[in-house]
Design a protein around this motif. Sequence first.
Motif, mmCIF file in Angstrom:
data_model
loop_
_atom_site.group_PDB
_atom_site.id
_atom_site.type_symbol
_atom_site.label_atom_id
_atom_site.label_comp_id
_atom_site.label_asym_id
_atom_site.label_seq_id
_atom_site.Cartn_x
_atom_site.Cartn_y
_atom_site.Cartn_z
ATOM 1 N N ASN A 1 0.688 -1.288 0.006
ATOM 2 C CA ASN A 1 0.029 -0.114 0.098
ATOM 3 C C ASN A 1 0.940 1.293 -0.167
ATOM 4 O O ASN A 1 1.825 1.263 0.158
ATOM 5 C CB ASN A 1 -0.960 -0.162 1.176
ATOM 6 C CG ASN A 1 -0.222 0.120 2.642
ATOM 7 O OD1 ASN A 1 0.823 0.690 2.592
ATOM 8 N ND2 ASN A 1 -0.957 -0.326 3.660
ATOM 9 N N ARG A 2 0.265 2.460 -0.048
ATOM 10 C CA ARG A 2 0.930 3.759 -0.105
ATOM 11 C C ARG A 2 1.781 3.985 1.252
ATOM 12 O O ARG A 2 2.916 4.484 0.890
ATOM 13 C CB ARG A 2 -0.073 4.792 -0.382
ATOM 14 C CG ARG A 2 0.550 6.016 -0.721
ATOM 15 C CD ARG A 2 -0.554 7.146 -1.079
ATOM 16 N NE ARG A 2 -1.583 7.136 -0.447
ATOM 17 C CZ ARG A 2 -2.792 7.932 -0.387
ATOM 18 N NH1 ARG A 2 -2.521 9.097 -0.772
ATOM 19 N NH2 ARG A 2 -3.716 7.764 0.289
ATOM 20 N N GLN A 3 1.333 3.607 2.126
ATOM 21 C CA GLN A 3 2.125 3.740 3.366
ATOM 22 C C GLN A 3 3.398 2.954 3.495
ATOM 23 O O GLN A 3 4.457 3.404 3.643
ATOM 24 C CB GLN A 3 1.411 3.684 4.585
ATOM 25 C CG GLN A 3 2.015 3.819 6.012
ATOM 26 C CD GLN A 3 1.158 3.589 7.180
ATOM 27 O OE1 GLN A 3 0.212 2.883 6.944
ATOM 28 N NE2 GLN A 3 1.570 4.077 8.519
ATOM 29 N N GLU A 4 3.442 1.746 3.017
ATOM 30 C CA GLU A 4 4.393 0.925 2.718
ATOM 31 C C GLU A 4 5.523 1.283 1.863
ATOM 32 O O GLU A 4 6.847 1.406 2.146
ATOM 33 C CB GLU A 4 4.011 -0.417 2.636
ATOM 34 C CG GLU A 4 3.418 -1.267 3.603
ATOM 35 C CD GLU A 4 2.681 -2.460 3.257
ATOM 36 O OE1 GLU A 4 2.601 -2.683 2.128
ATOM 37 O OE2 GLU A 4 2.452 -3.321 4.241
ATOM 38 N N ARG A 5 4.931 1.818 0.971
ATOM 39 C CA ARG A 5 5.846 2.611 -0.411
ATOM 40 C C ARG A 5 6.501 3.814 0.200
ATOM 41 O O ARG A 5 7.721 3.854 -0.225
ATOM 42 C CB ARG A 5 4.931 2.677 -1.522
ATOM 43 C CG ARG A 5 4.656 1.496 -2.519
ATOM 44 C CD ARG A 5 4.054 1.826 -3.896
ATOM 45 N NE ARG A 5 3.126 2.775 -3.809
ATOM 46 C CZ ARG A 5 1.661 2.553 -3.709
ATOM 47 N NH1 ARG A 5 1.329 1.307 -3.597
ATOM 48 N NH2 ARG A 5 0.884 3.568 -3.929
ATOM 49 N N ARG A 6 5.741 4.541 0.830
ATOM 50 C CA ARG A 6 6.548 5.759 1.498
ATOM 51 C C ARG A 6 7.713 5.547 2.298
ATOM 52 O O ARG A 6 8.630 6.116 2.281
ATOM 53 C CB ARG A 6 5.546 6.521 2.223
ATOM 54 C CG ARG A 6 4.830 7.571 1.058
ATOM 55 C CD ARG A 6 3.856 8.462 2.087
ATOM 56 N NE ARG A 6 2.709 8.914 1.457
ATOM 57 C CZ ARG A 6 1.489 9.157 2.017
ATOM 58 N NH1 ARG A 6 1.295 8.989 3.218
ATOM 59 N NH2 ARG A 6 0.513 9.583 1.203
ATOM 60 N N ARG A 7 7.552 4.376 3.331
ATOM 61 C CA ARG A 7 8.483 4.056 4.168
ATOM 62 C C ARG A 7 9.459 3.426 3.651
ATOM 63 O O ARG A 7 10.747 3.840 4.020
ATOM 64 C CB ARG A 7 7.715 2.851 5.151
ATOM 65 C CG ARG A 7 8.617 2.703 6.262
ATOM 66 C CD ARG A 7 7.976 1.868 7.400
ATOM 67 N NE ARG A 7 6.516 1.740 7.419
ATOM 68 C CZ ARG A 7 5.775 0.700 7.231
ATOM 69 N NH1 ARG A 7 6.315 -0.366 7.162
ATOM 70 N NH2 ARG A 7 4.357 0.691 7.196
ATOM 71 N N LYS B 255 8.882 5.907 -4.871
ATOM 72 C CA LYS B 255 8.115 7.076 -5.313
ATOM 73 C C LYS B 255 7.132 6.719 -6.297
ATOM 74 O O LYS B 255 6.078 7.347 -6.285
ATOM 75 C CB LYS B 255 9.164 8.264 -6.138
ATOM 76 C CG LYS B 255 10.193 8.661 -5.246
ATOM 77 C CD LYS B 255 9.647 9.798 -4.529
ATOM 78 C CE LYS B 255 10.980 10.264 -3.525
ATOM 79 N NZ LYS B 255 10.326 11.204 -2.516
#
Length: 105
Positions: free
Chosen positions: A2-8, A12
């Motif tokens: 998910n987006r949160q895991e990609r940010r962590r 990008k």
Amino acid sequence: MNRQERRRMGIKKKDPMVSIKQSDINAMKEDATTKGCRLAFQLMLVIPSMVIHDKFGSLMKKDGRLERFVDMCMEEYKCYEEGYVTLEDMAKILEDEAGIKIKGY
């Protein structure tokens, strides 16, 4: 992911999803196989030619013998490629006539 895991993880962009037909995969496999076989044959021709050139150069320089060796190798390969002879046949002939045992055959 998910987006949160990609940010962590510092990612990008998402990896794009690509759809490929089975016929395209088969064509890529065939192309890779052909290129691999050609590379293998070139290696098996270039390496013996270099050994002959480096180690037996005084014997092979007479009358273009190295060029004839390469031409003869290409003729044998052409016979194999066109199906006139198999690798097993050639290995058996080498064993019977020259006493050379090729491992794997």
